[in-house]
Design a protein around this motif. Sequence first.
Motif, PDB file in Angstrom:
ATOM      1  N   LEU A 179      40.766 -33.712  67.799  1.00  0.00           N
ATOM      2  CA  LEU A 179      40.032 -34.566  66.857  1.00  0.00           C
ATOM      3  C   LEU A 179      40.970 -35.540  66.140  1.00  0.00           C
ATOM      4  CD1 LEU A 179      37.698 -31.824  65.329  1.00  0.00           C
ATOM      5  CD2 LEU A 179      37.177 -33.447  67.173  1.00  0.00           C
ATOM      6  N   ASP A 180      41.852 -35.015  65.317  1.00  0.00           N
ATOM      7  CA  ASP A 180      42.853 -35.842  64.642  1.00  0.00           C
ATOM      8  C   ASP A 180      43.979 -34.917  64.197  1.00  0.00           C
ATOM      9  OD1 ASP A 180      42.718 -35.149  61.652  1.00  0.00           O
ATOM     10  OD2 ASP A 180      40.622 -35.597  62.066  1.00  0.00           O
ATOM     11  N   THR A 192      36.262 -43.807  49.226  1.00  0.00           N
ATOM     12  CA  THR A 192      36.208 -42.973  50.431  1.00  0.00           C
ATOM     13  C   THR A 192      34.811 -43.069  51.021  1.00  0.00           C
ATOM     14  OG1 THR A 192      35.579 -40.980  49.190  1.00  0.00           O
ATOM     15  CG2 THR A 192      37.927 -41.383  49.502  1.00  0.00           C
ATOM     16  N   ARG A 193      34.748 -43.142  52.349  1.00  0.00           N
ATOM     17  CA  ARG A 193      33.459 -43.197  53.038  1.00  0.00           C
ATOM     18  C   ARG A 193      33.526 -42.320  54.287  1.00  0.00           C
ATOM     19  NH1 ARG A 193      34.057 -48.785  51.891  1.00  0.00           N
ATOM     20  NH2 ARG A 193      34.291 -49.397  54.076  1.00  0.00           N
ATOM     21  N   GLY A 194      32.465 -41.523  54.497  1.00  0.00           N
ATOM     22  CA  GLY A 194      32.429 -40.634  55.647  1.00  0.00           C
ATOM     23  C   GLY A 194      31.014 -40.363  56.115  1.00  0.00           C
ATOM     24  N   LYS A 195      30.840 -39.319  56.918  1.00  0.00           N
ATOM     25  CA  LYS A 195      29.532 -38.987  57.483  1.00  0.00           C
ATOM     26  C   LYS A 195      28.546 -38.527  56.411  1.00  0.00           C
ATOM     27  CE  LYS A 195      29.369 -36.634  61.369  1.00  0.00           C
ATOM     28  NZ  LYS A 195      29.452 -35.483  62.300  1.00  0.00           N
ATOM     29  N   VAL A 223      40.689 -38.650  54.711  1.00  0.00           N
ATOM     30  CA  VAL A 223      40.491 -37.716  53.601  1.00  0.00           C
ATOM     31  C   VAL A 223      40.215 -36.325  54.156  1.00  0.00           C
ATOM     32  CG1 VAL A 223      39.128 -37.216  51.535  1.00  0.00           C
ATOM     33  CG2 VAL A 223      39.442 -39.592  52.286  1.00  0.00           C
ATOM     34  N   GLN A 224      40.932 -35.316  53.640  1.00  0.00           N
ATOM     35  CA  GLN A 224      40.685 -33.944  54.063  1.00  0.00           C
ATOM     36  C   GLN A 224      40.013 -33.154  52.931  1.00  0.00           C
ATOM     37  OE1 GLN A 224      43.894 -35.307  55.191  1.00  0.00           O
ATOM     38  NE2 GLN A 224      42.535 -35.704  56.902  1.00  0.00           N
ATOM     39  N   THR A 225      39.044 -32.340  53.323  1.00  0.00           N
ATOM     40  CA  THR A 225      38.368 -31.438  52.401  1.00  0.00           C
ATOM     41  C   THR A 225      38.608 -30.019  52.895  1.00  0.00           C
ATOM     42  OG1 THR A 225      36.638 -33.077  51.977  1.00  0.00           O
ATOM     43  CG2 THR A 225      36.144 -30.797  51.364  1.00  0.00           C
ATOM     44  N   THR A 226      38.872 -29.100  51.993  1.00  0.00           N
ATOM     45  CA  THR A 226      39.111 -27.710  52.378  1.00  0.00           C
ATOM     46  C   THR A 226      37.820 -26.913  52.273  1.00  0.00           C
ATOM     47  OG1 THR A 226      41.372 -27.873  51.538  1.00  0.00           O
ATOM     48  CG2 THR A 226      40.528 -25.672  51.946  1.00  0.00           C
ATOM     49  N   THR A 238      38.855 -33.282  58.158  1.00  0.00           N
ATOM     50  CA  THR A 238      38.760 -34.698  57.828  1.00  0.00           C
ATOM     51  C   THR A 238      37.299 -35.060  57.611  1.00  0.00           C
ATOM     52  OG1 THR A 238      40.757 -35.247  59.073  1.00  0.00           O
ATOM     53  CG2 THR A 238      39.217 -37.027  58.655  1.00  0.00           C
ATOM     54  N   THR A 239      36.976 -35.570  56.433  1.00  0.00           N
ATOM     55  CA  THR A 239      35.583 -35.861  56.092  1.00  0.00           C
ATOM     56  C   THR A 239      35.335 -37.332  55.776  1.00  0.00           C
ATOM     57  OG1 THR A 239      36.067 -35.264  53.788  1.00  0.00           O
ATOM     58  CG2 THR A 239      35.138 -33.539  55.201  1.00  0.00           C
ATOM     59  N   ALA A 240      36.385 -38.128  55.590  1.00  0.00           N
ATOM     60  CA  ALA A 240      36.181 -39.532  55.223  1.00  0.00           C
ATOM     61  C   ALA A 240      37.451 -40.328  55.474  1.00  0.00           C
ATOM     62  CB  ALA A 240      35.776 -39.631  53.750  1.00  0.00           C
ATOM     63  N   LYS A 241      37.369 -41.631  55.200  1.00  0.00           N
ATOM     64  CA  LYS A 241      38.516 -42.523  55.306  1.00  0.00           C
ATOM     65  C   LYS A 241      38.743 -43.206  53.961  1.00  0.00           C
ATOM     66  CE  LYS A 241      37.568 -43.481  60.188  1.00  0.00           C
ATOM     67  NZ  LYS A 241      37.063 -44.485  61.153  1.00  0.00           N
ATOM     68  N   TYR A 242      40.019 -43.574  53.710  1.00  0.00           N
ATOM     69  CA  TYR A 242      40.373 -44.287  52.484  1.00  0.00           C
ATOM     70  C   TYR A 242      40.200 -45.798  52.679  1.00  0.00           C
ATOM     71  CZ  TYR A 242      43.043 -40.109  51.023  1.00  0.00           C
ATOM     72  OH  TYR A 242      43.432 -38.861  50.666  1.00  0.00           O
ATOM     73  N   TYR A 243      39.703 -46.463  51.654  1.00  0.00           N
ATOM     74  CA  TYR A 243      39.620 -47.924  51.647  1.00  0.00           C
ATOM     75  C   TYR A 243      40.204 -48.414  50.320  1.00  0.00           C
ATOM     76  CZ  TYR A 243      36.538 -47.310  55.634  1.00  0.00           C
ATOM     77  OH  TYR A 243      36.030 -46.948  56.859  1.00  0.00           O
ATOM     78  N   ILE A 244      41.236 -49.260  50.407  1.00  0.00           N
ATOM     79  CA  ILE A 244      41.899 -49.743  49.199  1.00  0.00           C
ATOM     80  C   ILE A 244      41.175 -51.000  48.692  1.00  0.00           C
ATOM     81  CG2 ILE A 244      44.111 -48.606  49.506  1.00  0.00           C
ATOM     82  CD1 ILE A 244      45.144 -50.982  50.997  1.00  0.00           C
TER      83      ILE A 244
END
Length: 560
Positions: free
Chosen positions: A74-75, A262-265, A324-327, A339-345
Amino acid sequence: MKFSKTKKAAIVVVGIFAFAISFYGFKQDDKNFQIAKNLDIYYTLFRELNLFYVDDVDPTKLVKTSIDKMLESLDPYTNFIPEDDIEDFRFMTTGEYAGIGALISKQKGKILIAEPYEGFPAQKSGLKAGDVLLEVAGKSTEKLSTEDVSALLKGPANKAVVVKVQRYGQKKPMDVEIMREKIQIDPVPYYGMLDSETGYIRLSNFTENCTERVKMALIELKEKHGAKTLVLDLRSNPGGLLIEAVRIANLFVPKGQEIVSTRGKVKQWDKVYTATESPIDTIMPIAVLVNRGSASASEIVAGAIQDLDRGMIIGTRTFGKGLVQTTRDLSYNAKLKITTAKYYIPSGRCIQALDYTHRNEDGSVGIVPDSLISKFKTKKGRIVFDGGGVAPDLTVEDETLSNLATNLVTGSLIFDFATYYNSKTEKIASPEEFVITPEIYADFIQFVKGQDFKYESKTESELDNLLEVAKREKYYDISKDEFENLKLKLGHNLDQDLEHFKKEISELLADEIVSRYYYQKGAIKAALRDDSDVTKALDILHKPDGYAAIFDSGRIIKAN
């Protein structure tokens, strides 16, 4: 009826997959059918391996391997954390553990103290860098890995552990009793003044509450030392907690300013992070130092500073880790870091490098194809790009060590000489003043020659490959004399090379020797004297017009 360990594991697996199959049986869509089908295949495969494989199998190891390989597809950042590794995971986020406070490594088959942390139990008990750990808690380290020894050194706070060490130059080993303490690694290993106007802060990790340390250092540099400009060093900082990155950026930008989103599924998890507190300083000129090892939270801070035109970025393109990682909790006290999302600056660009086919060996961003790059604008209209990582405003390429210097480091010759030098030298000058004199360097040359040190230059290695190809393709005999003459001309001479690369080797020696007397802070001070990134930062910060020109709206910031 009693069951073996492997049969018990198989029964548990049967129960888990039976539940999964019954649950998904109620679902009619194809995706859930495929899940149930493949879970059933997995269970039957596991059962057959357990029953019929020629050797005994460890069910825990088999399942762990299969999980790791699945997540690897996956990543790089979605990881399974079994219960045994929870303490290490907790240390990564908090920087805290209970132990002796020392970095250990394995060199030439021996486990030794690589660096005792100043003020912690190992150093207070008298352990030194270079001490070989023969036993820990009565157990020989001869066949143990560094991970095994590290586990033995850790334990409950306020409980002693006895280690047997062999010190350089001493005939008999000695027993040292060390009282374990709760160890909190300082995320700011050094801060100070580079000159009369410029403050410097090194941040090594985004652990819990690291912002308070940076804030304290910043206020002291401004109020006590009169700092008017700042160098924030994020080089080789692998990141950490997202909220700490937001809080550190908040020290330099106005309250209410967006720093990262952050944006994800799972849309309800999407979030915009803004500065929530009053800043310390929104005017002071800032230079942020980055390199290929600056990742994740480091890239959020550097990216936000750049997108908001709050400061200049100096160094090389950053790592390119914008996921972005969530535990999530699993059964039996295990965890899934997913991994649940991506960072956007702030400009809208994503830090993450989606193309893994063009990565460098260390995993950082390599060459990014133009087809994967989009254009964005900073607050003042400068053009920046996504595609992975943060490209610096001013590029200062990492200095590549010569093959000789690299071999001296990897072969532990630099480290071992520092151990030898420390054993016969009671004290040295301050980190800012200590230098490798001709006498010290001559001593080092003799030390190297006494270690039966051998190395091959990259040029020689490539020539050997060429000769092999020439012989295989039958060109060698045609030009044998030319090949042999070239080999003689390109052959290395240790004495000549030690003299030719004296400057870079002396810098390595100075940093390592200083660390034996002044620990990590001293080593950082010594390294800053010949730091090309710092030199560039000071040059621009001292020229108001030059600093202002960095933020010209016509600038295009792109690095490949």
